[in-house]
Design a protein around this motif. Structure first.
Motif, PDB file in Angstrom:
ATOM      1  N   TRP A 126       0.854  -1.217  -0.464  1.00 59.87           N
ATOM      2  CA  TRP A 126      -0.155   0.130  -0.625  1.00 59.87           C
ATOM      3  C   TRP A 126       0.341   1.415   0.263  1.00 59.87           C
ATOM      4  O   TRP A 126       0.450   1.955  -0.744  1.00 59.87           O
ATOM      5  CB  TRP A 126      -1.036  -0.302   1.107  1.00 59.87           C
ATOM      6  CG  TRP A 126      -1.622   1.269   1.290  1.00 59.87           C
ATOM      7  CD1 TRP A 126      -1.999   2.171   2.379  1.00 59.87           C
ATOM      8  CD2 TRP A 126      -2.577   1.722   0.515  1.00 59.87           C
ATOM      9  NE1 TRP A 126      -2.743   2.949   2.089  1.00 59.87           N
ATOM     10  CE2 TRP A 126      -3.644   2.832   0.529  1.00 59.87           C
ATOM     11  CE3 TRP A 126      -3.241   1.090  -0.887  1.00 59.87           C
ATOM     12  CZ2 TRP A 126      -4.524   3.449  -0.541  1.00 59.87           C
ATOM     13  CZ3 TRP A 126      -4.171   2.221  -1.556  1.00 59.87           C
ATOM     14  CH2 TRP A 126      -4.625   2.868  -0.937  1.00 59.87           C
ATOM     15  N   ASN A 127       1.960   1.437   0.855  1.00 61.01           N
ATOM     16  CA  ASN A 127       2.264   2.306   0.928  1.00 61.01           C
ATOM     17  C   ASN A 127       3.627   2.655  -0.487  1.00 61.01           C
ATOM     18  O   ASN A 127       3.285   4.287  -0.742  1.00 61.01           O
ATOM     19  CB  ASN A 127       3.874   2.809   2.319  1.00 61.01           C
ATOM     20  CG  ASN A 127       2.271   2.706   3.580  1.00 61.01           C
ATOM     21  OD1 ASN A 127       2.170   2.846   3.601  1.00 61.01           O
ATOM     22  ND2 ASN A 127       3.332   2.159   4.583  1.00 61.01           N
ATOM     23  N   GLU A 128       4.110   1.899  -1.299  1.00 61.55           N
ATOM     24  CA  GLU A 128       4.449   1.907  -1.934  1.00 61.55           C
ATOM     25  C   GLU A 128       4.113   2.509  -3.370  1.00 61.55           C
ATOM     26  O   GLU A 128       3.897   3.675  -4.306  1.00 61.55           O
ATOM     27  CB  GLU A 128       5.267   0.858  -2.646  1.00 61.55           C
ATOM     28  CG  GLU A 128       5.847   0.404  -1.691  1.00 61.55           C
ATOM     29  CD  GLU A 128       7.028  -0.957  -2.040  1.00 61.55           C
ATOM     30  OE1 GLU A 128       7.257  -0.706  -3.670  1.00 61.55           O
ATOM     31  OE2 GLU A 128       7.329  -1.542  -1.289  1.00 61.55           O
ATOM     32  N   PHE A 129       2.464   2.205  -3.580  1.00 63.19           N
ATOM     33  CA  PHE A 129       1.419   2.308  -4.383  1.00 63.19           C
ATOM     34  C   PHE A 129       1.295   3.667  -4.114  1.00 63.19           C
ATOM     35  O   PHE A 129       1.086   4.582  -5.202  1.00 63.19           O
ATOM     36  CB  PHE A 129       0.398   1.197  -4.617  1.00 63.19           C
ATOM     37  CG  PHE A 129      -0.874   1.641  -5.430  1.00 63.19           C
ATOM     38  CD1 PHE A 129      -0.279   1.179  -7.068  1.00 63.19           C
ATOM     39  CD2 PHE A 129      -2.162   2.732  -4.908  1.00 63.19           C
ATOM     40  CE1 PHE A 129      -2.178   1.968  -7.319  1.00 63.19           C
ATOM     41  CE2 PHE A 129      -3.580   2.446  -5.899  1.00 63.19           C
ATOM     42  CZ  PHE A 129      -3.103   2.698  -6.763  1.00 63.19           C
ATOM     43  N   ALA A 178      -1.853  -4.138 -10.311  1.00 63.53           N
ATOM     44  CA  ALA A 178      -0.940  -5.216 -10.505  1.00 63.53           C
ATOM     45  C   ALA A 178       0.690  -5.762  -9.645  1.00 63.53           C
ATOM     46  O   ALA A 178       0.476  -6.395  -9.462  1.00 63.53           O
ATOM     47  CB  ALA A 178      -1.450  -5.769 -11.799  1.00 63.53           C
ATOM     48  N   PHE A 179       1.193  -4.810 -10.559  1.00 66.02           N
ATOM     49  CA  PHE A 179       2.194  -4.521  -9.399  1.00 66.02           C
ATOM     50  C   PHE A 179       2.085  -4.769  -8.432  1.00 66.02           C
ATOM     51  O   PHE A 179       3.069  -5.409  -7.554  1.00 66.02           O
ATOM     52  CB  PHE A 179       3.440  -2.911 -10.677  1.00 66.02           C
ATOM     53  CG  PHE A 179       4.410  -3.166  -9.963  1.00 66.02           C
ATOM     54  CD1 PHE A 179       5.465  -4.444 -10.641  1.00 66.02           C
ATOM     55  CD2 PHE A 179       5.084  -2.656  -8.654  1.00 66.02           C
ATOM     56  CE1 PHE A 179       6.663  -4.284 -10.112  1.00 66.02           C
ATOM     57  CE2 PHE A 179       6.425  -2.242  -8.518  1.00 66.02           C
ATOM     58  CZ  PHE A 179       7.472  -3.443  -9.044  1.00 66.02           C
ATOM     59  N   PHE A 180       1.426  -4.025  -7.684  1.00 60.41           N
ATOM     60  CA  PHE A 180       1.606  -3.765  -6.620  1.00 60.41           C
ATOM     61  C   PHE A 180       0.748  -4.798  -5.605  1.00 60.41           C
ATOM     62  O   PHE A 180       0.943  -4.650  -4.198  1.00 60.41           O
ATOM     63  CB  PHE A 180       1.284  -2.768  -5.380  1.00 60.41           C
ATOM     64  CG  PHE A 180       2.158  -1.124  -6.087  1.00 60.41           C
ATOM     65  CD1 PHE A 180       2.999  -0.641  -5.785  1.00 60.41           C
ATOM     66  CD2 PHE A 180       1.662   0.006  -7.723  1.00 60.41           C
ATOM     67  CE1 PHE A 180       3.964   0.619  -5.885  1.00 60.41           C
ATOM     68  CE2 PHE A 180       2.929  -0.003  -7.924  1.00 60.41           C
ATOM     69  CZ  PHE A 180       3.901   0.252  -6.923  1.00 60.41           C
ATOM     70  N   GLY A 181      -0.330  -5.778  -6.258  1.00 62.01           N
ATOM     71  CA  GLY A 181      -0.989  -6.523  -5.582  1.00 62.01           C
ATOM     72  C   GLY A 181      -1.861  -7.371  -6.353  1.00 62.01           C
ATOM     73  O   GLY A 181      -1.588  -8.170  -7.487  1.00 62.01           O
ATOM     74  N   LYS A 212      -9.088   1.975  -3.167  1.00 67.32           N
ATOM     75  CA  LYS A 212      -9.299   1.431  -1.958  1.00 67.32           C
ATOM     76  C   LYS A 212      -7.897   0.183  -1.906  1.00 67.32           C
ATOM     77  O   LYS A 212      -7.841  -0.520  -2.642  1.00 67.32           O
ATOM     78  CB  LYS A 212     -10.618   0.964  -1.227  1.00 67.32           C
ATOM     79  CG  LYS A 212     -11.545   1.910  -1.590  1.00 67.32           C
ATOM     80  CD  LYS A 212     -13.179   1.380  -1.392  1.00 67.32           C
ATOM     81  CE  LYS A 212     -13.886   2.165  -1.710  1.00 67.32           C
ATOM     82  NZ  LYS A 212     -15.526   1.386  -1.225  1.00 67.32           N
ATOM     83  N   LYS A 213      -7.765   0.137  -0.786  1.00 61.62           N
ATOM     84  CA  LYS A 213      -6.842  -0.643  -0.299  1.00 61.62           C
ATOM     85  C   LYS A 213      -7.169  -1.742  -0.626  1.00 61.62           C
ATOM     86  O   LYS A 213      -6.592  -3.268  -1.265  1.00 61.62           O
ATOM     87  CB  LYS A 213      -6.563  -0.412   0.966  1.00 61.62           C
ATOM     88  CG  LYS A 213      -5.081  -1.961   1.737  1.00 61.62           C
ATOM     89  CD  LYS A 213      -4.541  -1.250   2.651  1.00 61.62           C
ATOM     90  CE  LYS A 213      -3.341  -2.344   2.904  1.00 61.62           C
ATOM     91  NZ  LYS A 213      -2.649  -2.121   4.447  1.00 61.62           N
TER      92      LYS A 213
END
Length: 91
Positions: A14-17, A81-84, A54-55
């Protein structure tokens, strides 16, 4: 005229996103609003709703196929998609 993009997101990093998206919005000249478990993008395109991501959750946004915002929103949503993970569909 109406066109809607629907999405379901699970963002593990989340923080990186948030940092990534804030930098992208700054580069595009879009307003970026940060919440605890969501972010909102306020574009400069008429007829396009703000995009809230949303997360973990579902959402939708009316883009009315207004360019370039419609395509930018698709690129932003696919970048999740890169972050989740993300599921995305349109009508």
């Amino acid at each position: 005229m109406g066109h809607t993009v629907y999405y379901r997101t699970i963002i593990d990093r989340w923080n990186e996103f948030r940092d990534f998206l804030e930098a992208v919005c700054e580069g595009l000249g879009f307003r970026f609003v940060e919440g605890e478990d969501s972010v909102m993008i306020l574009p400069e395109c008429r007829g396009v709703e703000p995009l809230e991501i949303k997360k973990n959750g579902k959402g939708f946004v009316k883009t009315n196929l207004v360019e370039p915002c419609h395509s930018i929103y698709l690129l932003i949503l696919h970048s999740v998609a890169f972050f989740g993970s993300v599921e995305l569909w349109e009508d």
